[in-house]
Design an enzyme around this catalytic site. Structure first.
Site, PDB file in Angstrom:
ATOM      1  N   LYS A 175       0.851  -1.190   0.000  1.00 40.15           N
ATOM      2  CA  LYS A 175       0.000   0.000   0.000  1.00 40.15           C
ATOM      3  C   LYS A 175       0.884   1.237   0.000  1.00 40.15           C
ATOM      4  O   LYS A 175       1.554   1.537   0.988  1.00 40.15           O
ATOM      5  CB  LYS A 175      -0.921   0.050   1.228  1.00 40.15           C
ATOM      6  N   GLU A 250      10.053   1.442  10.776  1.00 38.72           N
ATOM      7  CA  GLU A 250      11.031   2.531  10.764  1.00 38.72           C
ATOM      8  C   GLU A 250      10.239   3.823  10.839  1.00 38.72           C
ATOM      9  O   GLU A 250       9.387   4.090   9.985  1.00 38.72           O
ATOM     10  CB  GLU A 250      11.905   2.478   9.506  1.00 38.72           C
ATOM     11  N   CYS A 284      13.066  11.483   7.308  1.00 38.98           N
ATOM     12  CA  CYS A 284      13.159  11.015   8.697  1.00 38.98           C
ATOM     13  C   CYS A 284      14.568  11.162   9.241  1.00 38.98           C
ATOM     14  O   CYS A 284      14.761  11.191  10.461  1.00 38.98           O
ATOM     15  CB  CYS A 284      12.690   9.568   8.801  1.00 38.98           C
ATOM     16  N   GLU A 383       9.312  16.130  16.184  1.00 37.72           N
ATOM     17  CA  GLU A 383       9.680  16.089  14.775  1.00 37.72           C
ATOM     18  C   GLU A 383       8.821  17.072  13.984  1.00 37.72           C
ATOM     19  O   GLU A 383       7.590  17.004  14.016  1.00 37.72           O
ATOM     20  CB  GLU A 383       9.485  14.675  14.222  1.00 37.72           C
TER      21      GLU A 383
END
Length: 482
Positions: A175, A250, A284, A383
């Site tokens: 997906k 992750e 990231c 973040e």
């Protein structure tokens, strides 16, 4: 009329049972619809899993060298269309053309790399206690792997999950992120062209709450690999482990670069700027904290601000830094700018929307530098996922190392220093899965493990290289008493 792309299931291009589609807009010009995709349901996802299960035995029995030849042909097919795929990536995700081209090349390289690795899979022979016994191991595929991938590296991350899964003999359901799914369907087309058996790879577009959730809970899938936010990834991990599946996640990062007193401020600023503002900060592994020794702080900030203000912001096809991927991502970044100012940080550069006709309508934001940031400020802890860097001043190396580690994430970290002892200490003590010396926090080699510590990863299985193959294989030990 906007083209409507279909799902790839069981070796066929098919429409969703919902009859619904969704549009993807160009983040540099939101009035432009790039393409339309299937708004699939759990029913579509279940059909994809069934197709993968049906294809699993044939693909797992295919000899490794033959699987490798399919992957190599797929990589070559992507290479033949590299320019077209690059422009699609720019149009859907917004990356600057050089960054997009580099990402497409990474996907090509990954397929070629694992094409070679497929021939090496097999096992090892060991010495047995009995003279009449041959003792050996076999590496076998886990079964059906469910892959859920993000929008920020929309072709590279799917490739580094998909290629090792297929190399090891697994069937796959995938997906892609709804913000930029087109390049994943290009991978499916390349695999189809390369002769991959029908059902060995299936791609279904649509919302994660429908498609992704069905992939995770469906009894037909045996392993789940997810890349995305920590919040969602932790839920995925719980769901997958509760279902007894092998899982790797992750997730996010809050990556520091420690600038020591021996560093050259201009060199350090270039390293930090490249890590912070490349890919519009939507990585990231992007540097979001510069932890800087007081003796070089002022000169470093001056150089960093100059670099930020020199960046050419605009549509990715012909500018250095493209837009953020969506209005929601832009709004989130600007909200963090407001929070930082309200908490007392000093806005040294940027912080708003750039001026000019080329950037008037898209999701553009200026490269942003904040100073006077405390380590417990929101900007130093959460973040942002935009081109925003927090500069934190420290008195000495030990304090800098402590500040670098004092977050709940641990994905990537770097140090800029001319002192070998400091470099070695940083490598030894940095709490991150990727540690770099005199390099930016971003950028990964494809043949070495990748993964994080703490909330940046499930800390179960690494991705890429041999470690990537390990997730998709399981060992069988054989005692052959002839």
């Amino acid at each position: 009329m906007t083209e409507v792309s279909q799902n790839y299931v069981g070796g066929e291009w098919v429409s969703s049972e919902t009859g619904e589609t969704f549009d993807v807009q160009n983040p540099a010009d939101p009035d432009e619809t790039v393409a339309s995709y299937q708004r699939s349901s759990a029913v579509d996802a279940a059909e994809a899993v069934a197709a993968a299960v049906d294809a699993s035995d044939e693909w797992r029995r295919t000899p490794g060298p033959e699987r490798g030849r399919v992957l190599r042909r797929a990589g070559t097919a992507l290479a033949d269309r590299k320019d077209e795929i690059t422009e699609m990536l720019v149009a859907e995700e917004g990356k600057a053309r050089p960054e997009a081209a580099g990402e497409v090349q990474r996907a090509i390289d990954i397929f070629h790399y694992f094409a070679g690795k497929a021939a090496d899979l097999g096992g090892t022979v060991k010495g047995a206690s009995s003279r009449d016994t041959t003792l050996y191991t076999r590496e076998e595929p886990v079964g059906v792997a469910a892959l859920i991938t993000p929008w920020n590296y929309p072709i590279a991350i799917p490739a580094w999950k998909l290629a090792p899964a297929l190399a090891a003999g697994n069937a796959v359901v995938l997906k892609p992120a709804t913000l930029a799914p087109g390049v994943v369907l290009e991978i499916a087309a390349a695999l189809d062209e390369a002769g991959l058996p029908a059902g060995a790879c299936n791609v279904v577009t649509g919302p994660g709450s429908e498609v992704g959730s069905e992939f995770i809970r469906n009894d037909g899938t045996d392993a789940v690999s997810f890349t995305g936010s920590s919040r969602v990834g932790e839920t995925v991990y719980e769901q997958a482990t509760d279902a007894g599946k092998r899982v790797q996640t992750e997730l996010g990062g809050k990556n520091p670069t420690l600038v020591t007193d021996s560093a050259d401020p201009a060199e350090a600023a270039e390293i930090v700027a490249t890590g912070a503002f490349g890919t519009t900060g939507q990585s990231c592994t992007a540097c979001s904290r510069a932890v800087v020794h007081e003796s070089v702080h002022d000169e470093f900030v001056e150089e960093l601000v100059a670099r930020a203000e020199s960046i050419d912001v605009g549509p990715g096809l012909d500018h250095e830094m493209g837009p953020q991927v969506s209005a929601a991502e832009l709004e989130s970044t600007l909200e963090y700018v407001d929070i930082a100012q309200s908490e007392g940080a000093t806005l040294a550069s940027g912080g708003g929307r750039p001026d000019g006709d080329a950037v008037a309508d898209g999701h553009f934001v200026e490269p942003t530098v904040f100073t006077d940031v405390d380590n417990d400020d929101t900007l130093a802890c959460e973040e942002v996922f935009g081109p925003v860097i927090a500069v934190i001043e420290v008195d000495n190396f030990d304090e800098g190392l402590a500040v670098a580690n004092d977050v709940e994430y641990g994905l990537s970290a770097s140090v800029v220093t001319d002192d070998h002892t400091e470099a070695k200490r940083f490598v030894d003590e940095a709490e991150a899965g990727v540690v770099k010396v005199n390099e930016k926090t971003t950028g990964l080699e494809l043949h070495v493990p990748f993964g994080g510590f703490k909330r940046s990863s499930s800390e179960t299985w690494r991705e890429q290289g041999d470690a990537g193959l390990e997730f998709y294989t399981i060992e069988k030990t054989v005692y052959d008493n002839y």
